[in-house]
Design a protein around this motif. Structure first.
Motif, PDB file in Angstrom:
ATOM      1  N   GLU A   1       0.829  -1.201   0.000  1.00 62.01           N
ATOM      2  CA  GLU A   1       0.000   0.000   0.000  1.00 62.01           C
ATOM      3  C   GLU A   1       0.864   1.251   0.000  1.00 62.01           C
ATOM      4  OE1 GLU A   1      -3.680   1.935   2.538  1.00 62.01           O
ATOM      5  OE2 GLU A   1      -2.723   0.117   3.261  1.00 62.01           O
ATOM      6  N   LYS A   2       0.377   2.277  -0.688  1.00 54.88           N
ATOM      7  CA  LYS A   2       1.054   3.571  -0.631  1.00 54.88           C
ATOM      8  C   LYS A   2       0.073   4.604  -0.116  1.00 54.88           C
ATOM      9  CE  LYS A   2       5.048   3.464  -3.447  1.00 54.88           C
ATOM     10  NZ  LYS A   2       5.464   3.538  -4.834  1.00 54.88           N
ATOM     11  N   LEU A   3       0.561   5.519   0.682  1.00 56.00           N
ATOM     12  CA  LEU A   3      -0.270   6.612   1.171  1.00 56.00           C
ATOM     13  C   LEU A   3      -0.017   7.823   0.296  1.00 56.00           C
ATOM     14  CD1 LEU A   3       0.340   6.353   5.010  1.00 56.00           C
ATOM     15  CD2 LEU A   3      -1.640   5.567   3.740  1.00 56.00           C
ATOM     16  N   ASN A   4      -1.084   8.470  -0.120  1.00 59.77           N
ATOM     17  CA  ASN A   4      -0.901   9.708  -0.873  1.00 59.77           C
ATOM     18  C   ASN A   4      -0.354  10.748   0.078  1.00 59.77           C
ATOM     19  OD1 ASN A   4      -1.877   8.648  -3.241  1.00 59.77           O
ATOM     20  ND2 ASN A   4      -3.986   9.153  -2.721  1.00 59.77           N
ATOM     21  N   TYR A   5       0.801  11.254  -0.251  1.00 62.16           N
ATOM     22  CA  TYR A   5       1.394  12.289   0.589  1.00 62.16           C
ATOM     23  C   TYR A   5       2.270  13.144  -0.303  1.00 62.16           C
ATOM     24  CZ  TYR A   5       4.038  14.788   4.050  1.00 62.16           C
ATOM     25  OH  TYR A   5       4.615  15.796   4.773  1.00 62.16           O
ATOM     26  N   ALA A   6       1.985  14.429  -0.344  1.00 62.96           N
ATOM     27  CA  ALA A   6       2.734  15.314  -1.236  1.00 62.96           C
ATOM     28  C   ALA A   6       3.738  16.131  -0.448  1.00 62.96           C
ATOM     29  CB  ALA A   6       1.763  16.241  -1.964  1.00 62.96           C
ATOM     30  N   THR A   7       4.968  16.127  -0.909  1.00 62.71           N
ATOM     31  CA  THR A   7       5.985  16.995  -0.325  1.00 62.71           C
ATOM     32  C   THR A   7       7.051  17.201  -1.389  1.00 62.71           C
ATOM     33  OG1 THR A   7       7.464  17.372   1.550  1.00 62.71           O
ATOM     34  CG2 THR A   7       7.381  15.130   0.722  1.00 62.71           C
ATOM     35  N   SER A   8       7.831  18.252  -1.242  1.00 59.17           N
ATOM     36  CA  SER A   8       8.851  18.462  -2.274  1.00 59.17           C
ATOM     37  C   SER A   8      10.120  17.709  -1.894  1.00 59.17           C
ATOM     38  CB  SER A   8       9.117  19.942  -2.486  1.00 59.17           C
ATOM     39  OG  SER A   8       9.298  20.563  -1.257  1.00 59.17           O
ATOM     40  N   VAL A   9      10.898  17.413  -2.895  1.00 61.75           N
ATOM     41  CA  VAL A   9      12.098  16.609  -2.697  1.00 61.75           C
ATOM     42  C   VAL A   9      13.133  17.061  -3.715  1.00 61.75           C
ATOM     43  CG1 VAL A   9      11.240  14.786  -4.253  1.00 61.75           C
ATOM     44  CG2 VAL A   9      12.947  14.210  -2.542  1.00 61.75           C
ATOM     45  N   ASP A  10      14.381  17.071  -3.292  1.00 58.75           N
ATOM     46  CA  ASP A  10      15.473  17.262  -4.249  1.00 58.75           C
ATOM     47  C   ASP A  10      16.095  15.897  -4.454  1.00 58.75           C
ATOM     48  OD1 ASP A  10      15.239  20.032  -4.440  1.00 58.75           O
ATOM     49  OD2 ASP A  10      16.462  20.340  -2.656  1.00 58.75           O
ATOM     50  N   TYR A  11      16.534  15.637  -5.665  1.00 58.31           N
ATOM     51  CA  TYR A  11      17.209  14.363  -5.871  1.00 58.31           C
ATOM     52  C   TYR A  11      18.425  14.561  -6.752  1.00 58.31           C
ATOM     53  CZ  TYR A  11      15.160  14.089 -10.567  1.00 58.31           C
ATOM     54  OH  TYR A  11      14.818  14.348 -11.865  1.00 58.31           O
ATOM     55  N   GLN A  12      19.323  13.620  -6.650  1.00 55.87           N
ATOM     56  CA  GLN A  12      20.565  13.695  -7.412  1.00 55.87           C
ATOM     57  C   GLN A  12      20.897  12.290  -7.878  1.00 55.87           C
ATOM     58  OE1 GLN A  12      23.459  15.762  -5.155  1.00 55.87           O
ATOM     59  NE2 GLN A  12      24.917  15.915  -6.825  1.00 55.87           N
TER      60      GLN A  12
END
Length: 135
Positions: free
Chosen positions: A24-35
């Motif tokens: 299961e995945k929970l809908n959760y929005a947040t910003s993220v930086d990735y490299q």
């Protein structure tokens, strides 16, 4: 006019592990930086869902499967972004805008961090469920 909450009787703080299963995945929005491991640049993306094994990101570019990424999750209750090593599983084009839904799996993320992430996502999920449940 009270809203009845069907929450477990014990305090949320004492909940060791959020009760959602492996898939299961929970809908959760947040910003993220990735490299990406081979890239000198950080890129910005959005987290759209959080799961036990990984995250769903919305990225501006397609990320090839098996690409190792370092992500830095921005959480509301932390001053420092939360770091995690992840591996891209697949990227799908989102038709309505030029973005990609990229599934990533956790490769390594410290235990307290993963708990903190689930905790935030679960609280958000419970709040949303409470707000949207029929009266």
């Amino acid at each position: 006019h009270r809203v009845e909450l069907s929450l477990p009787t014990q305090d949320m703080e004492n909940l060791q592990v959020p009760t959602f299963d492996e898939e299961e995945k929970l809908n959760y929005a947040t910003s993220v930086d990735y490299q990406a491991s081979r890239s000198p640049h950080k890129q910005a993306a959005e987290v759209v869902a959080v799961g036990r094994k990984g995250l769903t990101l919305q990225t501006n570019v397609s990320i090839p499967s098996q690409t190792n990424l370092e992500v830095f999750l921005k959480l509301p209750n932390r001053s420092q972004p939360l770091p995690a090593q992840v591996k891209a599983v697949r990227s799908q084009t989102l038709t309505e805008r030029k973005k990609y839904a990229t599934e990533v799996e956790f490769v390594s993320i410290p235990e307290p961090e993963i708990q903190a992430l689930w905790d935030v996502a679960l609280r958000h999920h419970l709040r949303v469920k409470t707000r949207t449940s029929p009266a």
